[in-house]
Design a protein around this motif. Structure first.
Motif, PDB file in Angstrom:
ATOM      1  N   ILE A 119      -4.625   0.840  -2.649  1.00  0.00           N
ATOM      2  CA  ILE A 119      -5.124  -0.484  -1.630  1.00  0.00           C
ATOM      3  C   ILE A 119      -3.896  -1.052  -0.904  1.00  0.00           C
ATOM      4  CG2 ILE A 119      -6.422  -2.497  -1.628  1.00  0.00           C
ATOM      5  CD1 ILE A 119      -8.090  -1.532  -3.873  1.00  0.00           C
ATOM      6  N   SER A 120      -3.965  -1.505   0.404  1.00  0.00           N
ATOM      7  CA  SER A 120      -3.073  -2.228   0.828  1.00  0.00           C
ATOM      8  C   SER A 120      -3.558  -3.692   1.337  1.00  0.00           C
ATOM      9  CB  SER A 120      -2.622  -1.792   2.269  1.00  0.00           C
ATOM     10  OG  SER A 120      -1.926  -2.605   3.165  1.00  0.00           O
ATOM     11  N   PHE A 121      -2.697  -4.640   1.038  1.00  0.00           N
ATOM     12  CA  PHE A 121      -2.997  -6.000   1.448  1.00  0.00           C
ATOM     13  C   PHE A 121      -2.299  -6.687   2.424  1.00  0.00           C
ATOM     14  CE2 PHE A 121      -4.003  -6.033  -3.465  1.00  0.00           C
ATOM     15  CZ  PHE A 121      -5.194  -5.720  -3.407  1.00  0.00           C
ATOM     16  N   SER A 173      -3.390  -7.644   8.136  1.00  0.00           N
ATOM     17  CA  SER A 173      -4.269  -7.465   8.867  1.00  0.00           C
ATOM     18  C   SER A 173      -5.551  -6.497   8.370  1.00  0.00           C
ATOM     19  CB  SER A 173      -3.829  -6.900  10.288  1.00  0.00           C
ATOM     20  OG  SER A 173      -3.219  -5.442   9.881  1.00  0.00           O
ATOM     21  N   LYS A 174      -5.403  -6.191   7.031  1.00  0.00           N
ATOM     22  CA  LYS A 174      -6.422  -5.474   6.399  1.00  0.00           C
ATOM     23  C   LYS A 174      -7.626  -6.134   5.954  1.00  0.00           C
ATOM     24  CE  LYS A 174      -3.833  -1.773   6.851  1.00  0.00           C
ATOM     25  NZ  LYS A 174      -2.951  -0.963   5.992  1.00  0.00           N
ATOM     26  N   ASN A 175      -8.718  -5.652   5.971  1.00  0.00           N
ATOM     27  CA  ASN A 175      -9.884  -6.206   5.320  1.00  0.00           C
ATOM     28  C   ASN A 175      -9.790  -7.463   4.478  1.00  0.00           C
ATOM     29  OD1 ASN A 175     -10.790  -4.154   7.283  1.00  0.00           O
ATOM     30  ND2 ASN A 175     -12.790  -4.483   6.298  1.00  0.00           N
ATOM     31  N   GLY A 184       0.779  -1.258  -0.037  1.00  0.00           N
ATOM     32  CA  GLY A 184      -0.114  -0.128   0.031  1.00  0.00           C
ATOM     33  C   GLY A 184       0.745   1.332  -0.155  1.00  0.00           C
ATOM     34  N   THR A 185       1.882   1.284   0.743  1.00  0.00           N
ATOM     35  CA  THR A 185       2.890   2.449   0.902  1.00  0.00           C
ATOM     36  C   THR A 185       3.377   2.698  -0.761  1.00  0.00           C
ATOM     37  OG1 THR A 185       3.442   1.709   2.878  1.00  0.00           O
ATOM     38  CG2 THR A 185       4.796   3.250   1.944  1.00  0.00           C
ATOM     39  N   ASP A 186       3.892   1.413  -1.475  1.00  0.00           N
ATOM     40  CA  ASP A 186       4.356   1.674  -2.961  1.00  0.00           C
ATOM     41  C   ASP A 186       3.179   2.298  -3.430  1.00  0.00           C
ATOM     42  OD1 ASP A 186       6.945   0.713  -2.115  1.00  0.00           O
ATOM     43  OD2 ASP A 186       6.815  -0.750  -3.512  1.00  0.00           O
TER      44      ASP A 186
HETATM   45  C1  LIG Z   1      -1.645  -0.140   5.881  1.00  0.00           C
HETATM   46  C2  LIG Z   1      -1.857   1.523   5.521  1.00  0.00           C
HETATM   47  C3  LIG Z   1      -0.797   1.904   4.474  1.00  0.00           C
HETATM   48  C4  LIG Z   1       0.203   1.224   4.084  1.00  0.00           C
HETATM   49  O1  LIG Z   1       0.003  -0.241   3.451  1.00  0.00           O
HETATM   50  P1  LIG Z   1       1.366  -1.173   3.633  1.00  0.00           P
HETATM   51  O2  LIG Z   1       0.641  -2.203   2.681  1.00  0.00           O
HETATM   52  O3  LIG Z   1       1.395  -1.549   4.790  1.00  0.00           O
HETATM   53  O4  LIG Z   1       2.552  -0.495   2.834  1.00  0.00           O
HETATM   54  C5  LIG Z   1      -1.134   3.326   4.034  1.00  0.00           C
HETATM   55  N1  LIG Z   1      -2.222   3.786   4.355  1.00  0.00           N
HETATM   56  C6  LIG Z   1      -2.815   3.515   5.460  1.00  0.00           C
HETATM   57  C7  LIG Z   1      -3.923   4.345   6.048  1.00  0.00           C
HETATM   58  C8  LIG Z   1      -2.609   2.218   6.144  1.00  0.00           C
HETATM   59  O5  LIG Z   1      -3.724   1.836   7.122  1.00  0.00           O
END
Ligand SMILES: *Cc1c(COP(=O)(O)O)cnc(C)c1O
Length: 369
Positions: free
Chosen positions: A183-185, A188-190, A63-65
């Motif tokens: 989106i982040s996977f 712990s995300k949904n 998600g950061t990328d």
């Molecule tokens: C988890 C999260 C990210 C980053 O996602 P990663 O997959 O861990 O890099 C970015 N923004 C928010 C609000 C998040 O909760």
């Protein structure tokens, strides 16, 4: 006893319910040896496009990328200003700073904890290029006014939907409203992978083209580089796992929502329960309430076998690495909420007994204050 072993997030029992399906999907990728950009990735991207009703969904490594690549695709340059929230995970601010751009914070709404749309316009300058609203805890930001402001001032909107895949604003899926969705996977995300993973969505063909190049070293054709890129691909094994779990995402989001409703029943009239906007589907990535004597409450809960977390204890304008020209007192709502917010266990496997037990202990501690 089911009240034993309460976890903040229970990915183990979630996995065990679909173990056969997941294990065979993983084996299939291993047998195929198509680990990088193989059919599992394409297949998952297509299914996310269908799920979100999005034109393009492009896998990446996290998600950061996704956030960094989104800004690169929009040509964010050093010195550009990006409007965002100080009350979130560090990734938004971190990626803005990595590109040499400047995070310009707007304080949050005291009810939703999302960016306060009434305070955005006063922060826009000639250097402002984009707004990054973060759909915190799984609740969409108020996107209509954000899109109106963005159009009026010709700004891009990048939705940080890391915590909100599956959420809806009016009749639209989150990620399909702004210019780009991220989106982040994170497990712990949904929709959680078994490692890192991310996705970038857009309705714009030109932006999609650029995104696809950037994730692969800025090239369309191997060894011919047209633009500055990175190495950030969604792993094929993760894509295969996520493709199975995507089928259950609505079920997962509903289980979280139902758990939140049960917590609310216990807490009504005692705590400020999560505010849910009228026109949204909130998917409860976190269930957070504001309490008295928070840190002592966390100790008390821990003694009773109940984990809890603080999302987030220090607003980003007060973090050592990102002070810029900000100081304590600049974002009073975020600062106040950071002091007394607590997130309780929230996942798809919570039982009624566990929720009753957690709530009873939270209420018991509160009554002693
Ligand atoms: C988890 C999260 C990210 C980053 O996602 P990663 O997959 O861990 O890099 C970015 N923004 C928010 C609000 C998040 O909760």
């Amino acid at each position: 006893m089911s009240i034993k072993n309460i976890q903040m997030v229970d990915t183990k029992n979630q996995y065990l319910k679909i173990k056969n399906e997941i294990d065979s999907a993983v084996s299939e990728v291993i047998e195929s040896t198509q680990f990088i950009q193989g059919p599992a990735v394409k297949n998952f991207e297509k299914n996310v496009e269908k799920y979100l009703k999005a034109k393009h969904a492009i896998g990446c490594a996290s998600g950061t990328d996704a956030l960094q690549i989104a800004m690169m695709a929009l040509d964010i340059k050093p010195g550009d200003e990006i409007i965002t929230t100080p009350f979130t995970f560090v990734a938004t601010t971190e990626t803005i700073a990595l590109l040499g751009a400047v995070p310009v914070y707007v304080d949050i709404d005291p009810d939703t904890y999302n960016i306060d749309v009434n305070k955005i316009e006063s922060k826009i300058t000639s250097k402002t290029k984009a707004i990054i609203p973060v759909h915190l805890y799984g609740q969409p930001c108020d996107m209509d006014p954000i899109m109106d402001i963005a159009r009026k001032h010709r700004l891009f909107v990048i939705e940080d939907a890391a915590q909100a895949m599956g959420a809806r604003y009016n009749d639209k899926m989150i990620c399909t409203i702004g210019d780009i969705g991220c989106i982040s996977f994170y497990p712990s995300k949904n929709l959680g992978a078994f490692g890192d993973g991310g996705m970038i969505t857009t309705e714009n063909d030109d932006i999609a083209d650029k995104l696809r190049m950037i994730i692969a070293h800025g090239s369309k054709r191997k060894y011919y580089h047209e633009t500055l890129g990175v190495n950030s691909r969604l792993d094929s094994i993760q894509a295969a796992i996520l493709n199975i779990k995507l089928k259950y995402l609505d079920e997962y989001c509903n289980a979280r929502y139902n758990a939140a409703v049960k917590y609310n029943k216990h807490f009504e009239g005692i705590f400020k329960t999560p505010y849910i906007m009228k026109n949204v589907k909130h998917i409860f990535h976190q269930y957070s309430i504001r309490v008295k004597n928070r840190d002592k409450m966390m100790e008390f809960l821990k003694e009773n076998g109940i984990p809890s977390m603080i999302y987030y204890p220090v607003p980003l304008h007060m973090q050592e690495a990102y002070k810029y020209h900000y100081k304590q007192g600049d974002y009073p709502v975020s600062e106040e909420i950071a002091k007394d917010i607590i997130s309780l266990p929230m996942h798809t496997e919570l039982t009624d007994e566990q929720i009753d037990f957690i709530a009873s202990k939270v209420i018991e501690f509160n009554s002693l204050q």
